[in-house]
Design a protein around this motif. Structure first.
Motif, PDB file in Angstrom:
ATOM      1  N   PRO A  45     -10.495 -24.419 -52.062  1.00  0.00           N
ATOM      2  CA  PRO A  45     -11.412 -25.563 -52.099  1.00  0.00           C
ATOM      3  C   PRO A  45     -12.089 -25.724 -50.731  1.00  0.00           C
ATOM      4  O   PRO A  45     -11.459 -25.515 -49.700  1.00  0.00           O
ATOM      5  N   VAL A  46     -13.382 -26.063 -50.741  1.00  0.00           N
ATOM      6  CA  VAL A  46     -14.135 -26.184 -49.490  1.00  0.00           C
ATOM      7  C   VAL A  46     -14.853 -27.521 -49.498  1.00  0.00           C
ATOM      8  O   VAL A  46     -15.485 -27.881 -50.483  1.00  0.00           O
ATOM      9  N   SER A  47     -14.771 -28.261 -48.367  1.00  0.00           N
ATOM     10  CA  SER A  47     -15.527 -29.515 -48.361  1.00  0.00           C
ATOM     11  C   SER A  47     -16.514 -29.619 -47.208  1.00  0.00           C
ATOM     12  O   SER A  47     -17.564 -30.205 -47.345  1.00  0.00           O
ATOM     13  N   GLY A  48     -16.243 -29.053 -46.066  1.00  0.00           N
ATOM     14  CA  GLY A  48     -17.162 -29.193 -44.922  1.00  0.00           C
ATOM     15  C   GLY A  48     -18.380 -28.308 -45.060  1.00  0.00           C
ATOM     16  O   GLY A  48     -18.747 -27.875 -46.154  1.00  0.00           O
ATOM     17  N   ASP A  49     -18.992 -28.010 -43.916  1.00  0.00           N
ATOM     18  CA  ASP A  49     -20.200 -27.192 -43.918  1.00  0.00           C
ATOM     19  C   ASP A  49     -19.915 -25.935 -43.099  1.00  0.00           C
ATOM     20  O   ASP A  49     -20.596 -25.641 -42.140  1.00  0.00           O
ATOM     21  N   GLU A  50     -18.841 -25.233 -43.500  1.00  0.00           N
ATOM     22  CA  GLU A  50     -18.359 -24.131 -42.668  1.00  0.00           C
ATOM     23  C   GLU A  50     -18.853 -22.768 -43.141  1.00  0.00           C
ATOM     24  O   GLU A  50     -19.263 -22.617 -44.292  1.00  0.00           O
ATOM     25  N   THR A  51     -18.766 -21.793 -42.265  1.00  0.00           N
ATOM     26  CA  THR A  51     -19.111 -20.427 -42.649  1.00  0.00           C
ATOM     27  C   THR A  51     -17.966 -19.835 -43.474  1.00  0.00           C
ATOM     28  O   THR A  51     -16.840 -20.346 -43.437  1.00  0.00           O
ATOM     29  N   VAL A  52     -18.269 -18.731 -44.143  1.00  0.00           N
ATOM     30  CA  VAL A  52     -17.229 -18.022 -44.898  1.00  0.00           C
ATOM     31  C   VAL A  52     -16.136 -17.577 -43.930  1.00  0.00           C
ATOM     32  O   VAL A  52     -14.935 -17.714 -44.207  1.00  0.00           O
ATOM     33  N   LEU A  53     -16.535 -17.092 -42.756  1.00  0.00           N
ATOM     34  CA  LEU A  53     -15.566 -16.617 -41.760  1.00  0.00           C
ATOM     35  C   LEU A  53     -14.569 -17.713 -41.395  1.00  0.00           C
ATOM     36  O   LEU A  53     -13.351 -17.516 -41.442  1.00  0.00           O
ATOM     37  N   ASN A  54     -15.082 -18.899 -41.049  1.00  0.00           N
ATOM     38  CA  ASN A  54     -14.193 -19.991 -40.628  1.00  0.00           C
ATOM     39  C   ASN A  54     -13.375 -20.544 -41.790  1.00  0.00           C
ATOM     40  O   ASN A  54     -12.224 -20.929 -41.615  1.00  0.00           O
ATOM     41  N   THR A  55     -13.990 -20.561 -42.981  1.00  0.00           N
ATOM     42  CA  THR A  55     -13.259 -21.044 -44.154  1.00  0.00           C
ATOM     43  C   THR A  55     -12.068 -20.131 -44.431  1.00  0.00           C
ATOM     44  O   THR A  55     -10.954 -20.592 -44.674  1.00  0.00           O
ATOM     45  N   LEU A  56     -12.315 -18.815 -44.376  1.00  0.00           N
ATOM     46  CA  LEU A  56     -11.222 -17.874 -44.632  1.00  0.00           C
ATOM     47  C   LEU A  56     -10.144 -18.008 -43.569  1.00  0.00           C
ATOM     48  O   LEU A  56      -8.952 -18.044 -43.870  1.00  0.00           O
ATOM     49  N   SER A  57     -10.582 -18.108 -42.307  1.00  0.00           N
ATOM     50  CA  SER A  57      -9.602 -18.174 -41.225  1.00  0.00           C
ATOM     51  C   SER A  57      -8.768 -19.452 -41.311  1.00  0.00           C
ATOM     52  O   SER A  57      -7.568 -19.442 -41.041  1.00  0.00           O
ATOM     53  N   ALA A  58      -9.382 -20.557 -41.764  1.00  0.00           N
ATOM     54  CA  ALA A  58      -8.616 -21.809 -41.936  1.00  0.00           C
ATOM     55  C   ALA A  58      -7.555 -21.644 -43.021  1.00  0.00           C
ATOM     56  O   ALA A  58      -6.575 -22.374 -43.050  1.00  0.00           O
ATOM     57  N   HIS A  59      -7.776 -20.667 -43.926  1.00  0.00           N
ATOM     58  CA  HIS A  59      -6.787 -20.407 -44.980  1.00  0.00           C
ATOM     59  C   HIS A  59      -6.002 -19.134 -44.685  1.00  0.00           C
ATOM     60  O   HIS A  59      -5.524 -18.457 -45.598  1.00  0.00           O
ATOM     61  N   LYS A  60      -5.922 -18.795 -43.403  1.00  0.00           N
ATOM     62  CA  LYS A  60      -5.084 -17.677 -42.922  1.00  0.00           C
ATOM     63  C   LYS A  60      -5.514 -16.326 -43.477  1.00  0.00           C
ATOM     64  O   LYS A  60      -4.696 -15.435 -43.695  1.00  0.00           O
ATOM     65  N   ILE A  61      -6.808 -16.199 -43.772  1.00  0.00           N
ATOM     66  CA  ILE A  61      -7.331 -14.874 -44.123  1.00  0.00           C
ATOM     67  C   ILE A  61      -8.207 -14.467 -42.956  1.00  0.00           C
ATOM     68  O   ILE A  61      -9.229 -15.107 -42.686  1.00  0.00           O
ATOM     69  N   PHE A  62      -7.766 -13.424 -42.246  1.00  0.00           N
ATOM     70  CA  PHE A  62      -8.427 -13.085 -40.987  1.00  0.00           C
ATOM     71  C   PHE A  62      -9.228 -11.808 -41.154  1.00  0.00           C
ATOM     72  O   PHE A  62      -8.666 -10.727 -41.272  1.00  0.00           O
ATOM     73  N   ILE A  63     -10.539 -11.956 -41.204  1.00  0.00           N
ATOM     74  CA  ILE A  63     -11.344 -10.745 -41.285  1.00  0.00           C
ATOM     75  C   ILE A  63     -11.893 -10.425 -39.895  1.00  0.00           C
ATOM     76  O   ILE A  63     -11.992 -11.304 -39.047  1.00  0.00           O
ATOM     77  N   PRO A  64     -12.209  -9.150 -39.640  1.00  0.00           N
ATOM     78  CA  PRO A  64     -12.605  -8.770 -38.278  1.00  0.00           C
ATOM     79  C   PRO A  64     -13.818  -9.571 -37.826  1.00  0.00           C
ATOM     80  O   PRO A  64     -14.746  -9.789 -38.608  1.00  0.00           O
ATOM     81  N   SER A  65     -13.794  -9.988 -36.579  1.00  0.00           N
ATOM     82  CA  SER A  65     -14.907 -10.794 -36.051  1.00  0.00           C
ATOM     83  C   SER A  65     -14.963 -10.577 -34.546  1.00  0.00           C
ATOM     84  O   SER A  65     -14.786 -11.518 -33.775  1.00  0.00           O
ATOM     85  N   ALA A  66     -15.160  -9.324 -34.174  1.00  0.00           N
ATOM     86  CA  ALA A  66     -15.024  -8.940 -32.759  1.00  0.00           C
ATOM     87  C   ALA A  66     -15.923  -9.749 -31.831  1.00  0.00           C
ATOM     88  O   ALA A  66     -15.618  -9.900 -30.657  1.00  0.00           O
TER      89      ALA A  66
END
Ligand code: FAD
Ligand code: FES
Length: 361
Positions: A45-66
């Motif tokens: 579930p998403v409520s703010g105005d966040e990017t996919v990157l930050n949304t995933l990271s807030a849910h402990k899914i860490f994609i590369p973001s060098a």
């Protein structure tokens, strides 16, 4: 107007403005509950105005973001299935025509403003955030340090030799990628080899401020640059500067397997003061006739008394290799070095699908 009522009127006006802003945001799709569905199963579930990157990271899914979300690394790709809006100009330099066609996007540039369906590679779901403590720091040269991190929570990282981790610089919002230099069998500690970049934010922190005992956050493992274990082709490894890190991990791994593949390892440096781990790799070549270590200096100093190979690493490789049709290559270093080396390998008939590289850009 009576001055007694002025604050009440002001508060009333502010409330009306806030309500209008919320309504406008909702109409534009910015607020409210939405869902991000990943790989047809996980729903966030998403409520703010966040990017996919930050949304995933807030849910402990860490994609590369060098690059830490600045649209300069192009590492944070995912596949957009539904929602998400059109490609932004900031994404264009990193997407090939085929990727655009396929729906590949940069997760740091796409905001979750509506219900979205996305796909990310399964192996990225293994990347985690690690609390670590620095347990050892060593100067390998005047501008390269080895840093060992003890993993505190979680206590183990399982990675393939050649993969990288990301380091979060405490205090400033900076994330940088560093190849793992240690043997994958040591799952409770990670070694990184970090070269000081003049005025570089992360490397200045590591070289000037980081101390044994400091707590640091790492994420990982990441990357599709790793040893192809199913293959038994001869290997050409080429590295410059801190590019030695992932090759070291690969070679440690191969050593434990009995070094049953033929490996030629070229390391390019300017002068003798840029060389490190020389004895370690020379010792390896004494133990295993299959392994050859070829350090080369492009600008040896008179005091260096250098008896080894001299010249640009590309010329040295060119002199040492023959037909590479059945070989595999692993390259690590600056984008310029990698591009030039691939050209040389192509002249020796290497097959494109057998060339693996990590650009330290
Ligand atoms: C997959 C991957 C693996 C990597 N592995 C390693 C590794 O094992 N060891 C390692 O030391 N680095 C590695 N890097 C590079 C690392 O991620 C950083 O880019 C580098 O340490 C510079 O970070 P910084 O914050 O200090 O510099 P920044 O503050 O980002 O940059 C400062 C300035 O230096 C320039 N610059 C940035 N990087 C470099 C560079 N590498 N050489 C010269 N100029 C540069 C920038 O353009 C900028 O002008 C890797 C990069 C990637 C993408
Ligand atoms: S995180 Fe670097 S481009 Fe998105």
């Amino acid at each position: 107007m009576n001055l007694v009522y002025a604050p009440i009127v002001l508060i009333g006006v502010l409330i009306i403005i806030a309500v209008i802003l919320i309504v406008v945001e909702k109409l534009l799709g910015g607020g409210g509950e939405r869902v991000l569905q990943i790989n047809d199963d996980k729903i966030i579930p998403v409520s703010g105005d966040e990017t996919v990157l930050n949304t995933l990271s807030a849910h402990k899914i860490f994609i590369p973001s060098a690059c830490g979300g600045k649209a300069t690394c192009g590492y944070c790709k995912f596949k957009l299935i539904e929602g998400g809006g059109p490609i932004k100009a900031t994404e264009l330099p990193f997407l090939s025509p085929a990727e655009k066609e396929e729906g590949i996007r940069l997760s740091c540039q796409v905001k979750v403003k509506e219900n979205m369906k996305i796909e990310i590679p399964k192996e990225l779901l293994n990347a985690k955030e690690y609390k670590t403590k620095v347990s050892y720091i060593e100067d390998l040269t005047y501008d390269i340090k080895l840093v060992r991190f003890e993993l505190l929570d979680p206590k183990e990282m399982h990675f393939k030799p050649g993969q990288y981790a990301q380091l979060k610089v405490p205090g400033i919002d900076i994330i940088r990628a560093y190849s793992i230099a240690s043997h994958p069998k040591y799952t409770n500690q990670i070694e990184l080899i970090i070269r000081q970049v003049p005025n570089g934010k992360a490397t200045t922190y590591v070289h000037k401020a980081l101390e044994v005992g400091d707590k640091v956050i790492l994420t990982g493992p990441y990357g599709d640059f790793y040893l192809q274990e199913q293959s038994n082709r001869d290997m050409i490894c080429i590295a410059g500067g801190s590019g030695k890190a992932p090759i070291r991990s690969i070679l440690y791994y191969l050593r434990d397997q009995g070094m049953n593949r033929k490996v030629k390892y070229f390391f390019g440096a300017k002068s003798k003061r840029d060389l490190y781990y020389t004895e370690e790799f020379q010792q390896l070549s004494k133990e295993f006739p299959n392994f050859e270590y070829i350090p080369a200096l492009s600008e040896p100093l008179p005091d260096d008394d250098w008896k080894g190979e001299v010249g640009l690493i590309t010329d040295v490789v060119d002199r040492h290799v023959k037909d590479l049709t059945e070989s595999e290559a692993y390259l690590c270093g600056s984008p310029g070095m990698i591009k030039a080396c691939i050209k040389v390998l192509n002249n020796h008939q290497i097959r494109q699908e057998n060339v693996y590289f990590d650009n330290f850009s």
